[in-house]
Design a protein around this motif. Structure first.
Motif, PDB file in Angstrom:
ATOM      1  N   LEU A  82       0.862  -1.187   0.000  1.00 36.55           N
ATOM      2  CA  LEU A  82       0.000   0.000   0.000  1.00 36.55           C
ATOM      3  C   LEU A  82       0.897   1.234   0.000  1.00 36.55           C
ATOM      4  CD1 LEU A  82      -1.632  -1.567   2.961  1.00 36.55           C
ATOM      5  CD2 LEU A  82      -3.164  -0.716   1.251  1.00 36.55           C
ATOM      6  N   GLN A  83       0.517   2.242  -0.742  1.00 39.50           N
ATOM      7  CA  GLN A  83       1.232   3.519  -0.699  1.00 39.50           C
ATOM      8  C   GLN A  83       0.450   4.426   0.236  1.00 39.50           C
ATOM      9  OE1 GLN A  83       1.811   5.390  -4.490  1.00 39.50           O
ATOM     10  NE2 GLN A  83       2.641   7.255  -3.585  1.00 39.50           N
ATOM     11  N   VAL A  84       1.087   4.832   1.319  1.00 43.06           N
ATOM     12  CA  VAL A  84       0.438   5.619   2.362  1.00 43.06           C
ATOM     13  C   VAL A  84       1.149   6.960   2.475  1.00 43.06           C
ATOM     14  CG1 VAL A  84      -0.147   5.666   4.810  1.00 43.06           C
ATOM     15  CG2 VAL A  84      -0.130   3.502   3.594  1.00 43.06           C
ATOM     16  N   ARG A  85       0.381   8.041   2.571  1.00 43.13           N
ATOM     17  CA  ARG A  85       0.955   9.382   2.731  1.00 43.13           C
ATOM     18  C   ARG A  85       0.815   9.808   4.191  1.00 43.13           C
ATOM     19  NH1 ARG A  85      -0.724  12.683  -1.810  1.00 43.13           N
ATOM     20  NH2 ARG A  85       1.084  11.674  -2.729  1.00 43.13           N
ATOM     21  N   VAL A  86       1.970  10.088   4.811  1.00 40.98           N
ATOM     22  CA  VAL A  86       2.031  10.512   6.209  1.00 40.98           C
ATOM     23  C   VAL A  86       2.879  11.770   6.279  1.00 40.98           C
ATOM     24  CG1 VAL A  86       2.714   9.862   8.542  1.00 40.98           C
ATOM     25  CG2 VAL A  86       1.953   8.106   6.949  1.00 40.98           C
ATOM     26  N   ARG A  87       2.308  12.852   6.765  1.00 42.24           N
ATOM     27  CA  ARG A  87       3.030  14.129   6.912  1.00 42.24           C
ATOM     28  C   ARG A  87       3.702  14.570   5.617  1.00 42.24           C
ATOM     29  NH1 ARG A  87       4.842  14.821  12.929  1.00 42.24           N
ATOM     30  NH2 ARG A  87       3.433  13.368  13.909  1.00 42.24           N
ATOM     31  N   GLY A  88       3.027  14.339   4.484  1.00 45.97           N
ATOM     32  CA  GLY A  88       3.535  14.773   3.192  1.00 45.97           C
ATOM     33  C   GLY A  88       4.544  13.848   2.550  1.00 45.97           C
ATOM     34  N   VAL A  89       4.830  12.723   3.173  1.00 49.63           N
ATOM     35  CA  VAL A  89       5.796  11.760   2.657  1.00 49.63           C
ATOM     36  C   VAL A  89       5.067  10.461   2.330  1.00 49.63           C
ATOM     37  CG1 VAL A  89       7.875  10.443   3.197  1.00 49.63           C
ATOM     38  CG2 VAL A  89       7.633  12.773   4.032  1.00 49.63           C
ATOM     39  N   ASP A  90       5.372   9.868   1.177  1.00 46.36           N
ATOM     40  CA  ASP A  90       4.750   8.604   0.795  1.00 46.36           C
ATOM     41  C   ASP A  90       5.613   7.442   1.267  1.00 46.36           C
ATOM     42  OD1 ASP A  90       2.835  10.117  -0.371  1.00 46.36           O
ATOM     43  OD2 ASP A  90       3.296   9.563  -2.431  1.00 46.36           O
ATOM     44  N   ILE A  91       4.940   6.464   1.874  1.00 48.27           N
ATOM     45  CA  ILE A  91       5.606   5.273   2.393  1.00 48.27           C
ATOM     46  C   ILE A  91       4.912   4.052   1.817  1.00 48.27           C
ATOM     47  CG2 ILE A  91       6.142   3.958   4.478  1.00 48.27           C
ATOM     48  CD1 ILE A  91       5.911   6.551   6.059  1.00 48.27           C
ATOM     49  N   ALA A  92       5.677   3.063   1.418  1.00 41.40           N
ATOM     50  CA  ALA A  92       5.110   1.792   0.960  1.00 41.40           C
ATOM     51  C   ALA A  92       5.120   0.830   2.141  1.00 41.40           C
ATOM     52  CB  ALA A  92       5.931   1.223  -0.193  1.00 41.40           C
TER      53      ALA A  92
END
Length: 75
Positions: free
Chosen positions: A51-61
């Protein structure tokens, strides 16, 4: 609700990370995935993992297995 159950484009707030192993929880917390932090699912891979998740403006897989251990509250 679990993070792995969220649909694309939905925003939520992290409520609990305690189901994760300590090492994984620390790594996510360093990347900004903290309790009471807003996140959103940007994209889900065609086979459902990762899943590609956006947290605090940063995308994390995140792998679906890890996302299944993160509790969130949908807004």
């Amino acid at each position: 609700m679990k993070l792995s159950e969220m649909a694309c484009g939905v925003s939520a707030v992290v409520s609990d990370l305690s189901a994760l192993p300590a090492a994984t929880r620390k790594k996510l917390m360093v990347m900004g995935v903290l309790p009471n932090t807003e996140l959103s699912v940007v994209r889900i891979a065609p086979m459902g993992d990762p899943l590609q998740v956006r947290v605090r403006g940063v995308d994390i897989a995140l792998r679906k297995q890890i996302a299944a251990n993160i509790d969130v509250e949908v807004r």
